[in-house]
Design a protein around this motif. Structure first.
Motif, mmCIF file in Angstrom:
data_model
loop_
_atom_site.group_PDB
_atom_site.id
_atom_site.type_symbol
_atom_site.label_atom_id
_atom_site.label_comp_id
_atom_site.label_asym_id
_atom_site.label_seq_id
_atom_site.Cartn_x
_atom_site.Cartn_y
_atom_site.Cartn_z
ATOM 1 N N GLU A 135 0.833 -1.212 0.000
ATOM 2 C CA GLU A 135 0.000 0.000 0.000
ATOM 3 C C GLU A 135 0.869 1.264 0.000
ATOM 4 O O GLU A 135 0.599 2.226 -0.722
ATOM 5 N N LEU B 191 2.561 1.796 -3.407
ATOM 6 C CA LEU B 191 1.672 2.362 -4.426
ATOM 7 C C LEU B 191 1.537 3.877 -4.257
ATOM 8 O O LEU B 191 1.426 4.614 -5.239
ATOM 9 N N GLU B 192 1.540 4.338 -2.983
ATOM 10 C CA GLU B 192 1.503 5.785 -2.748
ATOM 11 C C GLU B 192 2.742 6.458 -3.329
ATOM 12 O O GLU B 192 2.665 7.523 -3.934
ATOM 13 N N GLU C 42 2.501 6.586 -7.151
ATOM 14 C CA GLU C 42 1.629 7.644 -7.652
ATOM 15 C C GLU C 42 2.327 8.997 -7.637
ATOM 16 O O GLU C 42 1.936 9.914 -8.373
ATOM 17 N N TYR D 81 5.427 -0.926 -12.358
ATOM 18 C CA TYR D 81 4.249 -0.077 -12.140
ATOM 19 C C TYR D 81 4.180 0.990 -13.229
ATOM 20 O O TYR D 81 5.176 1.602 -13.598
ATOM 21 N N ASN E 148 -3.152 3.628 -11.760
ATOM 22 C CA ASN E 148 -3.687 4.487 -10.700
ATOM 23 C C ASN E 148 -5.168 4.252 -10.461
ATOM 24 O O ASN E 148 -5.675 4.399 -9.352
ATOM 25 N N ASP F 250 -6.858 1.419 -10.699
ATOM 26 C CA ASP F 250 -7.136 0.157 -9.988
ATOM 27 C C ASP F 250 -5.828 -0.386 -9.426
ATOM 28 O O ASP F 250 -4.980 -0.874 -10.167
ATOM 29 N N LYS F 251 -5.653 -0.287 -8.119
ATOM 30 C CA LYS F 251 -4.386 -0.669 -7.501
ATOM 31 C C LYS F 251 -4.148 -2.177 -7.517
ATOM 32 O O LYS F 251 -3.021 -2.631 -7.389
ATOM 33 N N ASP F 252 -5.225 -2.950 -7.692
ATOM 34 C CA ASP F 252 -5.067 -4.410 -7.721
ATOM 35 C C ASP F 252 -4.472 -4.896 -9.043
ATOM 36 O O ASP F 252 -3.972 -6.021 -9.126
#
Length: 374
Positions: free
Chosen positions: A228, A231-232, A235, A337, A342, A344-346
């Motif tokens: 998590e 992913l931040e 972004e 990545y 962005n 859909d993080k899955d």
């Protein structure tokens, strides 16, 4: 280790003691300076019954030189003969205090100054120093009483009894304060040690809750938290790659050789992963025989090379089981990545997982990344 720790603590204690000795010496210099200024001011601006010679020589210069000389001797002892610095320090303070008392005995309260060495000795938490200070004050008091007629004449019979009694009582008070201070320090030390042990225990428990007991890699829950957070960062523009590593035919290995042998394989592969990744990367045991690696700030080529090194090292590794050598391989899915994820993080994890299964379905012991299979 304990011996080294005790030695370090002893050195720290001695350093702190030396620092307090320096502060006491500085205080004595200040007392000498203040006494000099007050005496000079009293002579110049108040009614002072003494000739200039008697004042400047007998009251100001000679006593100041004696006090300064005793403090210089204490400075020298502290600098070169550290073993005797405490004794000479309290001898110097005794000379300074009783010199001031001798010059100002017409001020009744001035005799209380002899308590300064006694109460100063409390700072060092040493009963012998307190008794030494007491003995010095009593010896100098009776010495002055015996050799100085004017001092003896000024004191009443009550003073001769009261001053030693006052010194004895003050010494016992100092001993009580010193004992109370030592008890407080012991309690503080025990409290600090308990806090340190609690912090260590909490750190161990925290680490155990975050890592897998067998492989020592992060566990599934920890990986989710890192994922998590990763992913931040992604972004915000950070470069992130995700590799999923699965041991080929692991169920068959467990069924054939047993779970204990399977644990050896898991430990061996986790060690290879740890050795091949960089300090910025995060490895985790994601499932039973599956590992996940988050890689940061690598180019795609660098990330691919890392997982290729892992695949190759696992392929070369063998395990001894009774009279035969057993080798294993891994299949790997690697995904970078991209901004499109962005929404859909899955998708990021799912695509890496899809690549992993492509690698397994297309022959195993290989890496699938983007549309590249090797």
């Amino acid at each position: 280790m304990n011996k080294t720790k005790r030695l370090t603590q002893t050195m720290d204690y001695k350093t702190k003691q030396a620092r307090w000795v320096r502060k006491m010496l500085l205080l004595y210099w200040m007392i000498i300076a203040v006494h000099f200024i007050v005496q000079l001011g009293s002579y110049l601006f108040l009614d002072y019954s003494a000739s200039p010679y008697e004042f400047y020589v007998g009251t100001l210069i000679v006593p100041t030189l004696i006090m300064s000389g005793s403090n210089l001797l204490a400075e020298l002892a502290h600098f070169k003969f550290n073993r005797y610095s405490f004794v000479i320090l309290f001898m110097a303070s005794t000379v300074i205090c009783w010199m001031i008392i001798r010059l100002n005995y017409d001020i009744r309260i001035i005799t209380a100054l002899c308590l300064l060495p006694i109460f100063s000795s409390i700072l060092f938490f040493n009963r012998r120093l307190i008794w030494l200070s007491f003995v010095l004050q009593v010896v100098v008091f009776f010495l002055l009483l015996a050799v100085d007629a004017s001092f003896r004449t000024y004191l009443s019979d009550f003073d001769i009894v009261a001053i030693p009694t006052f010194l004895i009582m003050s010494t016992f008070i100092a001993l009580i304060i010193q004992a109370s201070g030592r008890d407080l320090l012991v309690d503080l030390y025990k409290t600090k040690r308990a806090q340190q042990e609690l912090m260590i225990s909490n750190a161990i428990i925290s680490k155990m809750s975050m890592t897998d007991g067998l492989t020592k890699l992060y566990n599934h829950l920890s990986f989710q938290n890192f994922y998590e957070k990763a992913l931040e960062y992604a972004e915000q523009g950070a470069i992130i790659h995700l590799a999923l590593v699965d041991i080929d035919n692991f169920k068959k290995i467990n069924d054939t050789y047993g779970h204990q042998f399977g644990d050896k394989i898991l430990e061996g592969i986790s060690q290879i992963i740890t050795e091949q990744i960089t300090a910025n990367d995060i490895p985790a045991r994601y499932g039973g025989e599956e590992f996940a690696i988050l890689m940061f700030e690598h180019t795609f080529e660098e990330a691919y090379q890392i997982v290729e090194n892992i695949r190759r090292e696992v392929e070369k590794m063998t395990f001894q089981e009774k009279l035969q050598l057993v080798s294993v391989t891994v299949s790997i899915g690697l995904k970078s990545y991209t901004e499109e994820m962005n929404k859909d993080k899955d998708v990021f994890f799912q695509q890496a997982d899809d690549y992993l299964y492509q690698a397994k379905r297309s022959g195993k012991n290989k890496i699938v990344a983007l549309n590249h299979i090797a």
